[in-house]
Design an enzyme around this catalytic site. Structure first.
Site, PDB file in Angstrom:
ATOM      1  N   LYS A 159       0.695  34.671   4.907  1.00 52.41           N
ATOM      2  CA  LYS A 159       2.168  34.495   4.966  1.00 52.41           C
ATOM      3  C   LYS A 159       2.709  34.121   3.839  1.00 52.41           C
ATOM      4  O   LYS A 159       3.894  34.292   3.278  1.00 52.41           O
ATOM      5  CB  LYS A 159       2.704  33.694   6.142  1.00 52.41           C
ATOM      6  N   ASP A 207       5.647  35.591  16.958  1.00 50.59           N
ATOM      7  CA  ASP A 207       5.603  34.588  15.966  1.00 50.59           C
ATOM      8  C   ASP A 207       4.440  34.734  15.041  1.00 50.59           C
ATOM      9  O   ASP A 207       3.370  34.424  15.037  1.00 50.59           O
ATOM     10  CB  ASP A 207       5.561  33.225  16.673  1.00 50.59           C
ATOM     11  N   ASP A 225      10.638  21.744  12.307  1.00 50.43           N
ATOM     12  CA  ASP A 225       9.286  22.698  12.456  1.00 50.43           C
ATOM     13  C   ASP A 225       8.243  22.114  11.877  1.00 50.43           C
ATOM     14  O   ASP A 225       8.238  22.362  10.247  1.00 50.43           O
ATOM     15  CB  ASP A 225       9.893  24.232  12.466  1.00 50.43           C
ATOM     16  N   GLU A 284      12.919  31.923  12.109  1.00 51.76           N
ATOM     17  CA  GLU A 284      12.090  30.958  13.374  1.00 51.76           C
ATOM     18  C   GLU A 284      13.123  29.790  14.064  1.00 51.76           C
ATOM     19  O   GLU A 284      12.939  29.719  15.091  1.00 51.76           O
ATOM     20  CB  GLU A 284      10.848  30.285  12.700  1.00 51.76           C
TER      21      GLU A 284
END
Ligand code: AMP
Length: 600
Positions: free
Chosen positions: A69, A8, A168, A146
């Site tokens: 990211k 992850d 999330d 994800e």
């Protein structure tokens, strides 16, 4: 067959997981499974990755790169010291660190990985992620979404088609996705989010709150000092995490500032209500995204089978509360929310490598625990309000504290009655213990009592009540609370079963399987008109379910039949009480057991 690790690669934190003995496990370093996604250089120009880089980031931002990211797929460079790096290169440094962590833990080289990306990532962003993996010396066998990973962690092989909502909320990003799983294939039906919303914003709100208080008292704005800010950011993050389990916490930092040569300390108590008021507007934004995702997927709340929580910030109790209210069902957070995505990536790796992967095993509390309090029940004040403290499905061991207040001036004592169950009315739950805290201070109504529940792995429950003003405390320990409850349900159910089917020696003849009466008989046209459409729908579905379950009871083994019958009694009670929440919750349990028994 080569082992395929699961990674992850998060905005704030990253993790690596593998399949061990058929189950996904996240690999730790120095006891910590989380690697902050931060890369830096120390004053001597040596590379820092993870915690060390994060710790210096406030004080040496020019030597630190965070949240890379967000830049993946962009034609940009970032500066680190006197060198320029592409986002792929910075991500490669994080991935290489995770690869090394896996090699150290496994004791052999690792070459292949599954890496996760947000569902909204474009092709360009996915390609950049793949390139980063290759730069780190990994063959990226698959890039997966994800939410797909989260779904795989919870159940890689559901028996029936399932629609899941994955909420999330990480450190710096939020997204909500609706996934459909059928025959091992996970399809993302819709996904929405906010790439600049997460737990870090909660920290910021809390930081502003404590700095404003300090400024009012001392006339100094702590935000202006980089060192004070950096220390406080860490302190407020710890306080925020504590408020997920405690009702009050203290932010204490010595010598945080100086006035006229005199050092000043920070010592501020914050309670959960104050904190929740600060973050409520941020959570409201996430609910708007949820509504958009639901309307894109053209689905209603009752068409969602499960709600999964992912991301460290979903440990916030208010997230659970808002979501279960909005979607009318309990949320699933049994699997560590910040590790679930890495585990799912490992599950995907295992499936590709042909390894047999089973579900993650977690010890959870099967029922909600809480106390009886004065409150509103169906629009009326009642003294039978069930105030939940440890929600069902919470991983064990679990500790939670809530604040209650006395109802009358000069109240000398308070009766603490501990219940287990899912109904908002304690009279429909099970009393597991009670005690009185006496000798309270002579104070007006509103005197605060903290009630703390500690439930350990063997089901031993310790209940502590303490008066905040004086520290006066009383406690009681209840052995095997959960087990006793289950056993009592089971014995009652076996008795009821014998009433219906007789004993083995003395069986009662079974009819044609048609039920003679159901709680829905009460749903005659007149009363039905007064019910809300969602409640009416819940009762109708539950009634159909009861009919189906009753047929299955007859063919099930005695233990399963007893369990099912116990649930049906609870379901009928919930219908009689018109408790929509309980109807939905128990219906879910019955559906699960019916599916399982049908499969036998
Ligand atoms: P993730 O990106 O999934 O690792 O999530 C990181 C975020 O979760 C950070 O903002 C953490 O402060 C937050 N977090 C971790 N543990 C807790 C907790 N117990 N309560 C509230 N937030 C938490």
């Amino acid at each position: 067959m080569d082992m395929i690790i699961g990674i992850d690669l998060g905005t704030t934190n990253s993790e690596v997981a593998v399949i061990r003995d058929g189950r996904p496990v996240v690999l730790e370093e120095d006891g910590d499974p989380i690697l902050p996604s931060v890369v830096g250089l120390d004053p001597q120009g040596r590379l820092l990755v993870g915690k060390a880089a994060r710790n210096q980031s406030m004080l040496a931002p020019e030597r630190t790169v965070r949240s890379i990211k967000r830049k993946m797929g962009e034609e940009v460079t970032v500066t680190l010291g006197d060198k320029m790096f592409t986002p792929q290169e910075i991500s490669a440094i994080i991935l290489r660190t995770l690869k090394q962590r896996a090699e150290t833990a496994l004791g052999h080289p690792v070459k292949k990985a599954v890496i996760t990306v947000p569902a909204f990532f474009t092709e360009g962003q996915r390609e950049a992620t793949r390139a980063a993996g290759e730069l780190a010396g990994l063959e990226v066998v698959r890039i997966i979404n994800e939410p797909t990973a989260a779904v795989l962690t919870y159940d890689p092989h559901p028996a029936e088609m399932e629609r899941l909502l994955v909420y999330d909320l990480g450190g710096g990003t939020f997204d909500v996705s609706i996934a459909q799983v059928e025959q091992g294939v996970v399809e993302i039906l819709a996904s929405h989010g906010d790439t600049h919303l997460g737990g870090d914003d909660f920290d910021q709100r809390l930081l502003d709150f404590v700095c404003d208080r300090f400024q009012t008292k001392h006339g100094i704005d702590l935000r202006e000092s980089a060192v004070a800010r950096s220390r406080l950011l860490r302190a407020v993050e710890d306080a925020k995490k504590a408020l997920s389990f405690e009702a009050v916490t203290t932010i204490a930092e010595e010598f945080i500032a100086e006035k006229n040569g005199v050092p000043l300390n920070m010592n501020l108590e914050v309670n959960r209500y104050e904190y929740e008021e600060l973050i409520e507007p941020l959570l409201a934004k996430t609910l708007l995204c949820l509504d958009k995702a639901m309307s894109d997927a053209k689905l209603q709340a009752d068409e969602i089978h499960k709600v999964l929580l992912v991301g460290g910030a979903t440990r916030t109790p208010m997230v659970h509360q808002l979501l279960s209210e909005r979607l009318g069902r309990p949320v699933h957070a049994e699997i560590e929310p910040d590790l679930a995505v890495a585990m799912g990536a490992a599950v995907q790796g295992g499936l590709i490598a042909g390894v047999d992967v089973g579900p993650v095993l977690v010890d959870i509390t099967p029922h909600t625990l809480g106390i009886e309090a004065l409150g509103e029940l169906d629009g009326y004040m009642s003294r039978h309000c069930f105030s939940a403290i440890i929600e069902r499905n919470t991983p064990l061991p679990a500790s939670r504290t809530e604040i209650y207040t006395t109802a009358v001036d000069g109240q000398e004592g308070a009766l603490i009655r501990v219940f287990q169950g899912e109904d908002e009315d304690t009279r429909y739950n099970t009393l597991v213990g009670e005690f009185t805290i006496e000798g309270l201070a002579d104070l007006p109504a509103g005197n605060q009592i903290l009630v703390r529940l500690d439930l350990d792995l063997s089901g031993i429950l310790k209940v502590t009540a303490s008066e905040r003003a004086t520290g006066l405390a009383r406690h009681v320990t209840i052995d095997n609370a959960t087990e006793r409850f289950r056993q009592r349900q089971r014995t009652d159910a076996i008795d009821r079963l014998e009433e219906v089917f007789g004993t083995a020696e003395n069986p009662i003849e079974i009819g044609n399987g048609e039920s003679s009466s159901t709680p829905a008989d009460a749903l005659d046209d007149q009363s039905a008109e007064r019910l809300s459409p969602t409640l009416r729908q819940a009762i109708e579905s539950a009634t159909t379910l009861i009919l189906k379950a009753e047929k299955i009871v007859a063919g099930a083994n005695p233990e399963d039949a007893a369990d099912l019958l116990a649930m049906l009694v609870d379901l009928r009670t919930a219908i009689d009480n018109r408790s929509e929440k309980a109807i939905r919750t128990i219906s879910d349990e019955v559906t699960d057991l019916v599916f399982y028994l049908e499969d036998q």
